[in-house]
Design a protein around this motif. Structure first.
Motif, PDB file in Angstrom:
ATOM      1  N   SER A   7     -57.133 -34.780   1.201  1.00 44.37           N
ATOM      2  CA  SER A   7     -56.111 -34.819   0.154  1.00 44.37           C
ATOM      3  C   SER A   7     -56.619 -35.655  -1.016  1.00 44.37           C
ATOM      4  N   VAL A   8     -56.455 -35.139  -2.218  1.00 43.92           N
ATOM      5  CA  VAL A   8     -56.893 -35.850  -3.422  1.00 43.92           C
ATOM      6  C   VAL A   8     -55.678 -36.048  -4.314  1.00 43.92           C
ATOM      7  N   GLU A   9     -55.390 -37.303  -4.658  1.00 40.19           N
ATOM      8  CA  GLU A   9     -54.220 -37.617  -5.477  1.00 40.19           C
ATOM      9  C   GLU A   9     -54.475 -38.925  -6.211  1.00 40.19           C
ATOM     10  N   LEU A  10     -54.167 -38.963  -7.503  1.00 43.39           N
ATOM     11  CA  LEU A  10     -54.385 -40.155  -8.313  1.00 43.39           C
ATOM     12  C   LEU A  10     -53.226 -41.128  -8.262  1.00 43.39           C
ATOM     13  N   ASP A  11     -51.983 -40.633  -8.239  1.00 42.27           N
ATOM     14  CA  ASP A  11     -50.811 -41.499  -8.342  1.00 42.27           C
ATOM     15  C   ASP A  11     -50.740 -42.458  -7.155  1.00 42.27           C
ATOM     16  N   SER A  12     -50.691 -43.747  -7.442  1.00 42.12           N
ATOM     17  CA  SER A  12     -50.759 -44.751  -6.381  1.00 42.12           C
ATOM     18  C   SER A  12     -49.539 -44.729  -5.480  1.00 42.12           C
ATOM     19  N   GLU A  13     -48.356 -44.448  -6.042  1.00 42.40           N
ATOM     20  CA  GLU A  13     -47.150 -44.410  -5.218  1.00 42.40           C
ATOM     21  C   GLU A  13     -47.184 -43.213  -4.272  1.00 42.40           C
ATOM     22  N   ALA A  14     -47.655 -42.075  -4.774  1.00 38.60           N
ATOM     23  CA  ALA A  14     -47.768 -40.896  -3.914  1.00 38.60           C
ATOM     24  C   ALA A  14     -48.784 -41.143  -2.805  1.00 38.60           C
ATOM     25  N   VAL A  15     -49.901 -41.789  -3.157  1.00 37.35           N
ATOM     26  CA  VAL A  15     -50.915 -42.095  -2.140  1.00 37.35           C
ATOM     27  C   VAL A  15     -50.340 -43.018  -1.085  1.00 37.35           C
ATOM     28  N   ARG A  16     -49.539 -43.979  -1.497  1.00 37.61           N
ATOM     29  CA  ARG A  16     -48.935 -44.895  -0.533  1.00 37.61           C
ATOM     30  C   ARG A  16     -48.024 -44.142   0.434  1.00 37.61           C
ATOM     31  N   THR A  17     -47.298 -43.164  -0.086  1.00 39.10           N
ATOM     32  CA  THR A  17     -46.453 -42.352   0.788  1.00 39.10           C
ATOM     33  C   THR A  17     -47.301 -41.565   1.785  1.00 39.10           C
ATOM     34  N   MET A  18     -48.417 -41.002   1.328  1.00 39.08           N
ATOM     35  CA  MET A  18     -49.312 -40.294   2.244  1.00 39.08           C
ATOM     36  C   MET A  18     -49.858 -41.232   3.322  1.00 39.08           C
ATOM     37  N   GLU A  19     -50.180 -42.438   2.925  1.00 39.63           N
ATOM     38  CA  GLU A  19     -50.728 -43.387   3.896  1.00 39.63           C
ATOM     39  C   GLU A  19     -49.709 -43.741   4.955  1.00 39.63           C
ATOM     40  N   TRP A  20     -48.447 -43.863   4.567  1.00 37.65           N
ATOM     41  CA  TRP A  20     -47.400 -44.113   5.566  1.00 37.65           C
ATOM     42  C   TRP A  20     -47.311 -42.944   6.546  1.00 37.65           C
ATOM     43  N   GLN A  21     -47.381 -41.730   6.008  1.00 39.49           N
ATOM     44  CA  GLN A  21     -47.337 -40.564   6.884  1.00 39.49           C
ATOM     45  C   GLN A  21     -48.557 -40.517   7.799  1.00 39.49           C
ATOM     46  N   HIS A  22     -49.704 -40.881   7.250  1.00 41.50           N
ATOM     47  CA  HIS A  22     -50.942 -40.892   8.021  1.00 41.50           C
ATOM     48  C   HIS A  22     -50.815 -41.824   9.222  1.00 41.50           C
ATOM     49  N   GLU A  23     -50.189 -42.977   9.005  1.00 41.04           N
ATOM     50  CA  GLU A  23     -50.024 -43.953  10.085  1.00 41.04           C
ATOM     51  C   GLU A  23     -49.101 -43.449  11.181  1.00 41.04           C
ATOM     52  N   ALA A  24     -48.219 -42.499  10.842  1.00 42.91           N
ATOM     53  CA  ALA A  24     -47.264 -41.995  11.833  1.00 42.91           C
ATOM     54  C   ALA A  24     -47.850 -40.891  12.711  1.00 42.91           C
ATOM     55  N   LEU A  25     -49.028 -40.397  12.383  1.00 40.36           N
ATOM     56  CA  LEU A  25     -49.634 -39.317  13.155  1.00 40.36           C
ATOM     57  C   LEU A  25     -50.305 -39.851  14.415  1.00 40.36           C
ATOM     58  N   SER A  26     -50.583 -38.947  15.316  1.00 39.80           N
ATOM     59  CA  SER A  26     -51.367 -39.322  16.487  1.00 39.80           C
ATOM     60  C   SER A  26     -52.790 -39.646  16.050  1.00 39.80           C
ATOM     61  N   ALA A  27     -53.536 -40.328  16.906  1.00 34.23           N
ATOM     62  CA  ALA A  27     -54.911 -40.690  16.565  1.00 34.23           C
ATOM     63  C   ALA A  27     -55.754 -39.452  16.292  1.00 34.23           C
ATOM     64  N   GLU A  28     -55.540 -38.395  17.076  1.00 38.03           N
ATOM     65  CA  GLU A  28     -56.311 -37.170  16.902  1.00 38.03           C
ATOM     66  C   GLU A  28     -55.983 -36.504  15.574  1.00 38.03           C
ATOM     67  N   GLN A  29     -54.697 -36.483  15.208  1.00 33.38           N
ATOM     68  CA  GLN A  29     -54.301 -35.889  13.935  1.00 33.38           C
ATOM     69  C   GLN A  29     -54.806 -36.724  12.759  1.00 33.38           C
ATOM     70  N   ALA A  30     -54.654 -38.033  12.866  1.00 29.54           N
ATOM     71  CA  ALA A  30     -55.071 -38.917  11.783  1.00 29.54           C
ATOM     72  C   ALA A  30     -56.557 -38.784  11.499  1.00 29.54           C
ATOM     73  N   ALA A  31     -57.360 -38.506  12.530  1.00 27.85           N
ATOM     74  CA  ALA A  31     -58.798 -38.367  12.340  1.00 27.85           C
ATOM     75  C   ALA A  31     -59.153 -37.136  11.523  1.00 27.85           C
ATOM     76  N   ARG A  32     -58.224 -36.181  11.459  1.00 29.79           N
ATOM     77  CA  ARG A  32     -58.483 -34.948  10.708  1.00 29.79           C
ATOM     78  C   ARG A  32     -57.903 -34.980   9.302  1.00 29.79           C
ATOM     79  N   TRP A  33     -57.372 -36.099   8.874  1.00 27.39           N
ATOM     80  CA  TRP A  33     -56.771 -36.197   7.541  1.00 27.39           C
ATOM     81  C   TRP A  33     -57.385 -37.364   6.790  1.00 27.39           C
ATOM     82  N   SER A  34     -58.099 -37.075   5.727  1.00 27.72           N
ATOM     83  CA  SER A  34     -58.643 -38.120   4.866  1.00 27.72           C
ATOM     84  C   SER A  34     -57.988 -38.033   3.494  1.00 27.72           C
ATOM     85  N   ILE A  35     -57.771 -39.190   2.898  1.00 30.12           N
ATOM     86  CA  ILE A  35     -57.052 -39.281   1.618  1.00 30.12           C
ATOM     87  C   ILE A  35     -57.968 -39.945   0.595  1.00 30.12           C
TER      88      ILE A  35
END
Length: 480
Positions: A357-385
């Motif tokens: 995922s590519v995004e410049l807006d810092s608030e949007a990125v922060r929201t993605m990071e919160w979602q990333h933390e809620a995923l399983s370890a296997e899912q999180a390993a497949r999502w880079s921001i």
């Protein structure tokens, strides 16, 4: 003909609606653009020649079109409100016009001939989940309203808006006197913006894998029935319409606001639906996402999505269309460009795809990071921001194996470095899904992609009563 500064008078028949919403007719060989006209109108206009075009205003409608209707909103005619451009057209004519704007723009600018796109539509009225009014200081108070279409620098005082959700309209009616009479001081400065944004309690969209061969199909599932009635309202006077909904107020501009808490208290007294008041100082006035602090990922995601979706019903339909399209391509590696708050990225990851995922807006990125933390370890390993501009990210993505690239840029479209990257990308790339809110920049970007063919274009009627339309353009590599 006389010079461009001289106004002339003529009679013409309106043939079509152009991008921007003006009707277009011809006087001799001159195309004249006339606001607030309908296809089939015979009108007398005063016009000026500007280059190879004419710009006119209606003096009288000699023969009204059968496609013309009375505008529902009093501000449309009385105050020449610029918020809507097409209230004088019936729904079918509006929808046809928006489809033709996309098709004709792709042909005229992009040199791509496509069939007339289909259009997914929803509620015609009371659909907007956000209202933004301009504030201009007037004596000890403020003039609060919208800009006129015929004099963009002028404001009129807004009483009601027919295209916003009724809870927003009711809240604005309650707050209007607080703003205009300066019951409590607003931030310092001569001009401000004030947004009322509908927030509804919702669970993030869930996905059901009902396809074959890895195809993705999405069905939005909401936590409560109240969410559906709150965001998809079509009957402004229905009872129970506002259950579970809240209004967040965002004030943008100014350099100091010592009375913010007092203003919030007064606002909540006048309009109980108001739950929070945020202030974005002038230095940060372009910020669109205001995500609250807190560990609850679902709550933060719902909050951020509410800001991103002006028309939740049609936005959900477009989201599901994009998911389905990516699923049909059997994509397992996806680049999600201009990813926003990551709704699409998360859905793809939950279905087994690897996503950048590519995004410049810092608030949007922060929201993605919160979602990333809620995923399983296997899912999180497949999502880079990647928190950067898309045109900056492509250098690092050149060697990345990707099946599909999704582009969802702002109205300015994508940077030429991004289209150059797509042109140079290895043949393993199966497709590009371009989500556009501006047909003109989509068409321009297509001229930079000569090796890609337009496979399909679908329109989504995100903004009824206006000339704006969203579209999803699917591209496949030529001869593949």
């Amino acid at each position: 003909m006389k010079g461009a500064a001289t106004e002339q008078v003529g009679v013409l028949t309106i043939d079509r609606i152009a991008a921007g919403g003006d009707g277009v007719g011809r006087l001799g060989g001159l195309a004249v653009f006339v606001p607030r006209t309908a296809p089939g109108d015979v009108v007398q206009v005063a016009y000026r020649v500007q280059g190879r075009l004419g710009r006119g205003r209606v003096l009288q409608v000699i023969t009204p079109s059968t496609q013309r209707v009375d505008a529902r909103c009093a501000h449309y005619e009385r105050d020449a409100c610029g918020g809507c451009q097409l209230q004088h057209l019936d729904a079918a004519t509006q929808q046809q016009a928006r489809r033709e704007i996309v098709r004709d723009t792709l042909a005229r600018i992009g040199r791509r001939e496509v069939p007339l796109p289909s259009l997914v539509s929803g509620a015609e009225w009371a659909y907007r989940t956000r209202l933004t009014v301009a504030l201009r200081r007037r004596g000890s108070g403020w003039l609060a309203g919208l800009h006129r279409h015929d004099a963009g620098a002028r404001l009129f005082s807004l009483e009601h808006c027919e295209i916003v959700h009724p809870l927003i309209d009711a809240t604005w009616s309650a707050l209007r006197s607080v703003v205009e009479r300066a019951v409590v001081a607003l931030p310092s400065g001569e001009t401000l913006r004030l947004s009322l944004r509908l927030i509804a309690s919702t669970a993030p969209a869930a996905l059901e894998d009902a396809g074959r061969d890895g195809a993705l199909h999405a069905t939005a599932q909401h936590a409560t029935a109240q969410h559906a009635t709150a965001l998809h309202a079509t009957a402004p006077h229905a009872t129970g319409l506002h259950a579970g909904a809240q209004i967040h107020v965002v004030v943008q501009g100014g350099e100091a606001w010592p009375e913010q808490m007092e203003w919030q208290q007064v606002a909540q007294q006048r309009a109980p639906a108001v739950t929070q008041v945020h202030w974005v100082p002038a230095a940060d006035a372009d910020v669109e996402l205001m995500v609250p602090e807190g560990p609850e990922v679902a709550e933060a995601q719902a909050f951020a999505q509410a800001f991103a979706q002006v028309n939740a019903e049609v936005a959900d339909a477009m989201h599901q269309h994009v998911l389905h399209t990516i699923g049909e391509m059997q994509a397992r590696h996806v680049v999600d460009g201009y990813a926003g708050t990551g709704r699409l990225s998360r859905a793809l990851v939950e279905h087994g795809a690897t996503v950048v995922s590519v995004e410049l807006d810092s608030e949007a990125v922060r929201t993605m990071e919160w979602q990333h933390e809620a995923l399983s370890a296997e899912q999180a390993a497949r999502w880079s921001i990647r928190a950067e501009r898309m045109e900056s990210a492509v250098a690092a993505l050149r060697d990345l194996t990707a099946d599909v690239v999704v582009l969802n840029p702002p109205r300015a479209g994508v940077h030429e470095d991004v289209t150059a990257w797509l042109e140079q990308h290895p043949g393993a790339l199966r497709g590009v899904v371009y989500v556009s809110c501006n047909p003109a920049t989509l068409a321009r970007d297509l001229t930079r992609l000569p090796s890609w063919q337009v496979e399909s274009v679908e329109c989504f009627d995100m903004f009824p009563q206006t000339a704006h339309v969203e579209s999803v353009c699917v591209l496949r590599r030529e001869n593949r």
